[in-house]
Scaffold this active site. Structure first.
Site, PDB file in Angstrom:
ATOM      1  N   PRO A 135       0.823  -1.215   0.000  1.00 35.17           N
ATOM      2  CA  PRO A 135       0.000   0.000   0.000  1.00 35.17           C
ATOM      3  C   PRO A 135       0.855   1.262   0.000  1.00 35.17           C
ATOM      4  O   PRO A 135       1.897   1.315   0.656  1.00 35.17           O
ATOM      5  CB  PRO A 135      -0.784  -0.114   1.315  1.00 35.17           C
ATOM      6  CG  PRO A 135       0.092  -0.932   2.204  1.00 35.17           C
ATOM      7  CD  PRO A 135       0.874  -1.868   1.311  1.00 35.17           C
ATOM      8  N   GLY A 136       0.426   2.242  -0.760  1.00 33.17           N
ATOM      9  CA  GLY A 136       1.110   3.536  -0.767  1.00 33.17           C
ATOM     10  C   GLY A 136       0.138   4.615  -0.339  1.00 33.17           C
ATOM     11  O   GLY A 136       0.236   5.214   0.723  1.00 33.17           O
ATOM     12  N   ARG A 137      -0.880   4.815  -1.184  1.00 37.60           N
ATOM     13  CA  ARG A 137      -1.821   5.917  -0.988  1.00 37.60           C
ATOM     14  C   ARG A 137      -2.503   5.871   0.382  1.00 37.60           C
ATOM     15  O   ARG A 137      -2.625   6.890   1.050  1.00 37.60           O
ATOM     16  CB  ARG A 137      -2.889   5.863  -2.084  1.00 37.60           C
ATOM     17  CG  ARG A 137      -3.790   7.071  -2.129  1.00 37.60           C
ATOM     18  CD  ARG A 137      -4.972   6.828  -3.070  1.00 37.60           C
ATOM     19  NE  ARG A 137      -4.592   6.346  -4.377  1.00 37.60           N
ATOM     20  CZ  ARG A 137      -4.368   7.124  -5.452  1.00 37.60           C
ATOM     21  NH1 ARG A 137      -4.509   8.423  -5.354  1.00 37.60           N
ATOM     22  NH2 ARG A 137      -4.041   6.594  -6.606  1.00 37.60           N
ATOM     23  N   TYR A 186       1.392  10.916  -3.693  1.00 35.58           N
ATOM     24  CA  TYR A 186       1.469  11.363  -5.080  1.00 35.58           C
ATOM     25  C   TYR A 186       1.313  12.883  -5.177  1.00 35.58           C
ATOM     26  O   TYR A 186       0.753  13.400  -6.142  1.00 35.58           O
ATOM     27  CB  TYR A 186       0.437  10.617  -5.950  1.00 35.58           C
ATOM     28  CG  TYR A 186       0.543   9.118  -5.798  1.00 35.58           C
ATOM     29  CD1 TYR A 186       1.664   8.444  -6.266  1.00 35.58           C
ATOM     30  CD2 TYR A 186      -0.447   8.373  -5.161  1.00 35.58           C
ATOM     31  CE1 TYR A 186       1.801   7.068  -6.105  1.00 35.58           C
ATOM     32  CE2 TYR A 186      -0.328   7.008  -4.993  1.00 35.58           C
ATOM     33  CZ  TYR A 186       0.796   6.352  -5.465  1.00 35.58           C
ATOM     34  OH  TYR A 186       0.914   4.989  -5.307  1.00 35.58           O
ATOM     35  N   CYS A 233       0.990  29.389 -16.182  1.00 35.56           N
ATOM     36  CA  CYS A 233       0.373  29.962 -17.374  1.00 35.56           C
ATOM     37  C   CYS A 233      -0.330  28.937 -18.243  1.00 35.56           C
ATOM     38  O   CYS A 233       0.041  28.745 -19.410  1.00 35.56           O
ATOM     39  CB  CYS A 233       1.449  30.664 -18.188  1.00 35.56           C
ATOM     40  SG  CYS A 233       2.272  31.863 -17.163  1.00 35.56           S
ATOM     41  N   ARG A 289      -2.239  16.307  -9.336  1.00 31.35           N
ATOM     42  CA  ARG A 289      -3.327  15.328  -9.436  1.00 31.35           C
ATOM     43  C   ARG A 289      -4.621  15.893 -10.048  1.00 31.35           C
ATOM     44  O   ARG A 289      -5.235  15.223 -10.880  1.00 31.35           O
ATOM     45  CB  ARG A 289      -3.602  14.674  -8.078  1.00 31.35           C
ATOM     46  CG  ARG A 289      -2.362  13.970  -7.488  1.00 31.35           C
ATOM     47  CD  ARG A 289      -2.680  13.024  -6.349  1.00 31.35           C
ATOM     48  NE  ARG A 289      -3.443  11.887  -6.811  1.00 31.35           N
ATOM     49  CZ  ARG A 289      -4.747  11.758  -6.705  1.00 31.35           C
ATOM     50  NH1 ARG A 289      -5.446  12.685  -6.098  1.00 31.35           N
ATOM     51  NH2 ARG A 289      -5.369  10.713  -7.199  1.00 31.35           N
TER      52      ARG A 289
HETATM   53  N1  LLP Z   1       2.519  -1.553  -6.089  1.00 27.71           N
HETATM   54  C1  LLP Z   1       2.702  -1.276  -7.399  1.00 27.71           C
HETATM   55  C2  LLP Z   1       3.365  -2.257  -8.252  1.00 27.71           C
HETATM   56  C3  LLP Z   1       2.225  -0.048  -7.913  1.00 27.71           C
HETATM   57  O1  LLP Z   1       2.383   0.219  -9.209  1.00 27.71           O
HETATM   58  C4  LLP Z   1       1.575   0.870  -7.054  1.00 27.71           C
HETATM   59  C5  LLP Z   1       1.082   2.152  -7.561  1.00 27.71           C
HETATM   60  C6  LLP Z   1       1.427   0.528  -5.694  1.00 27.71           C
HETATM   61  C7  LLP Z   1       1.914  -0.690  -5.262  1.00 27.71           C
HETATM   62  C8  LLP Z   1       0.773   1.440  -4.709  1.00 27.71           C
HETATM   63  O2  LLP Z   1      -0.558   1.664  -4.997  1.00 27.71           O
HETATM   64  P1  LLP Z   1      -1.442   2.506  -3.973  1.00 27.71           P
HETATM   65  O3  LLP Z   1      -1.598   1.670  -2.727  1.00 27.71           O
HETATM   66  O4  LLP Z   1      -0.732   3.766  -3.702  1.00 27.71           O
HETATM   67  O5  LLP Z   1      -2.723   2.706  -4.672  1.00 27.71           O
HETATM   68  N2  LLP Z   1       0.018   8.922  -9.374  1.00 27.71           N
HETATM   69  C9  LLP Z   1      -1.276   8.283  -9.245  1.00 27.71           C
HETATM   70  C10 LLP Z   1      -1.183   6.902  -8.618  1.00 27.71           C
HETATM   71  C11 LLP Z   1      -0.231   5.968  -9.331  1.00 27.71           C
HETATM   72  C12 LLP Z   1      -0.136   4.606  -8.721  1.00 27.71           C
HETATM   73  C13 LLP Z   1       0.970   3.822  -9.341  1.00 27.71           C
HETATM   74  N3  LLP Z   1       1.201   2.545  -8.783  1.00 27.71           N
HETATM   75  C14 LLP Z   1      -2.206   9.191  -8.458  1.00 27.71           C
HETATM   76  O6  LLP Z   1      -1.795  10.278  -8.069  1.00 27.71           O
HETATM   77  O7  LLP Z   1      -3.376   8.845  -8.248  1.00 27.71           O
END
Ligand code: LLP
Length: 421
Positions: free
Chosen positions: A276-278, A375, A346, A314
């Site tokens: 998890p990231g987000r 992000y 701009c 975003r």
């Molecule tokens: N693992 C892999 C292989 C991934 O490609 C990603 C996210 C994650 C984990 C983490 O996913 P999360 O838990 O954060 O949903 N820039 C975009 C989001 C791009 C996500 C890319 N991959 C935004 O601002 O919504």
């Protein structure tokens, strides 16, 4: 839940008034809450309690080393997607055996860096990449632990730019070809096949697509085992969404996600990894900005901020919604009015929100973008020669700048002029 709440009429980050940070570092800036980061990590860790597991934070979401250290101290591993992220995780003190390497185009140099420094596993995305990992490993006299990322052809029901699990997406190998690709992997002496990897997308607001994908992974695990592969680790990716507004339906909770994992995969006895990231960083961060001008247009008023699309891309890139609040709490019953909230860059794409109701604001007032921890800073740029904005970490009643705002000289002096000019 987060730790950005109003107290006595002012927005706080934990026990620090946002206005105090603004006075110290200037605007715009990002601010993160230690308690929220820790809390979100623990939600996932607890959700997999009772199962052998590792929560590998997808550091692409927010990769400041102070954030990585906070999470690593809580027990997190890291999911990295580049040699740079790998080195950053190592610099933050994360041991190699807690780092997984994802990404569709790992170069030989990146693979060498990770194999030399130590790696938990590579999540392999294609046969050519597998061959390169094998060759680099043999060259170094090592054996590379791998999983293979399968593409389960599942609709993640999220924004098209962040869906990754359909067959038309560039990610993973088609699950239908898994037997063949695992057989190839098993024949390569520089590789040790340990498991399966899947990641179907980001900001998923329902469990169903995950469950469909994980059910396919369960079937695949049994099939590959019957073909002689010792599948003992499943990396299930990230992607669980967060509430971006206070009003709309909340996505499933980590505890529900964890229960679904146990239900679909628990019987296999595999070690589980998630990335998890987000959900860990998103609601642990705000972007704080000041109103430069309030401009009256023909049929609308514009709030022109000192933060812009280069600082938080975003909305421009994904039509993403971020709640935007005044740092000074609006008095009860104050009449809100609609503004178009924009930055000074701009182009019209530099619009954060259209006709958003806000309390009356004036030049110099502070506003905060919620849910900007993931992000946000990592996707910022210096477009319009606007310096990357500082990052601040709050911990209780303390705060520290964890990335300084560069000076204009630092930015400008990075250019080098060829001799012929
Ligand atoms: N693992 C892999 C292989 C991934 O490609 C990603 C996210 C994650 C984990 C983490 O996913 P999360 O838990 O954060 O949903 N820039 C975009 C989001 C791009 C996500 C890319 N991959 C935004 O601002 O919504």
């Amino acid at each position: 839940m987060d730790h950005f709440l109003y107290r006595d009429g002012a927005l706080f980050a934990e026990d620090v008034p946002i206005s105090e940070i603004a006075a110290a570092v200037g605007t715009p800036f990002y601010v993160y809450s230690t308690a929220t980061l820790q809390r979100h990590f623990k939600l996932f860790d607890d959700a997999l309690d009772g199962t052998d597991h590792l929560v590998c934070y997808a550091m692409k979401a927010a990769s400041n080393q102070a954030i990585l250290k906070t999470l690593a101290q809580a027990g997190a591993g890291m999911d990295v997607v580049s040699g740079g992220e790998y080195l950053r995780a190592k610099a933050a003190g994360v041991p190699g055996d807690k780092i997984v390497f994802s990404g569709v185009g790992k170069t030989a140099d990146e693979i060498r860096t990770a194999l030399t420094g130590g790696i938990r596993q590579f999540n392999v995305e294609s046969e050519p990449e597998m061959q390169v990992i094998n060759a680099v490993a043999l060259d170094l006299g090592k054996v590379a632990p791998i999983t293979i990322r399968v593409n389960p052809d599942v609709d993640a029901k999220t924004h098209a730019k962040i869906a990754t699990g359909k067959s038309e997406n560039k990610f993973g190998i088609p699950i239908s070809r898994a037997s063949e690709v695992y057989a190839l992997a098993a024949s390569l002496p520089g590789l040790e096949v340990i498991g399966i990897d899947v990641h179907i997308g980001s900001q998923l607001t329902e469990l169903e697509p995950f469950e469909l994908a994980y059910t396919k992974v369960a079937e695949l695990t049994e099939r590959l085992r019957s073909e002689g592969h010792n599948i003992r680790r499943l990396d299930l990716g990230g992607g669980l969404g967060i509430p971006y507004t206070r009003s709309n339906d909340a996505p499933p909770l980590p505890v529900e996600y964890g229960a679904m994992i146990q239900k679909t995969l628990g019987h296999l006895g595999c070690e589980i990894e998630i990335e998890p990231g987000r959900l860990i960083a998103g609601n642990a961060g705000l972007m704080v900005s000041s109103v430069i001008y309030v401009k009256s247009g023909e049929d609308r008023d514009f709030l022109i901020l000192d933060g812009a699309m280069n600082d938080l891309i975003r909305p421009a890139m994904y039509e993403a919604h971020h709640d935007i609040v005044a740092v000074e709490e609006p008095a009860a019953g104050v009449e809100q009015r609609p503004y178009d909230i924009v930055g000074p860059v701009c182009e019209t794409g530099d619009t954060f929100a259209r006709q958003r109701n806000m309390p009356p604001l004036k030049s110099g007032d502070l506003i905060a973008f919620r849910s900007a921890g993931a992000y946000g800073a990592v996707m910022s740029s210096e477009y319009n020669t606007r310096p990357l904005i500082p990052e601040v970490l709050v911990n209780g009643d303390q705060f520290a700048v964890i990335r300084e705002r560069p000076s204009f000289d630092e930015i400008i002096n990075r250019d080098t002029i060829p001799g012929w000019l």
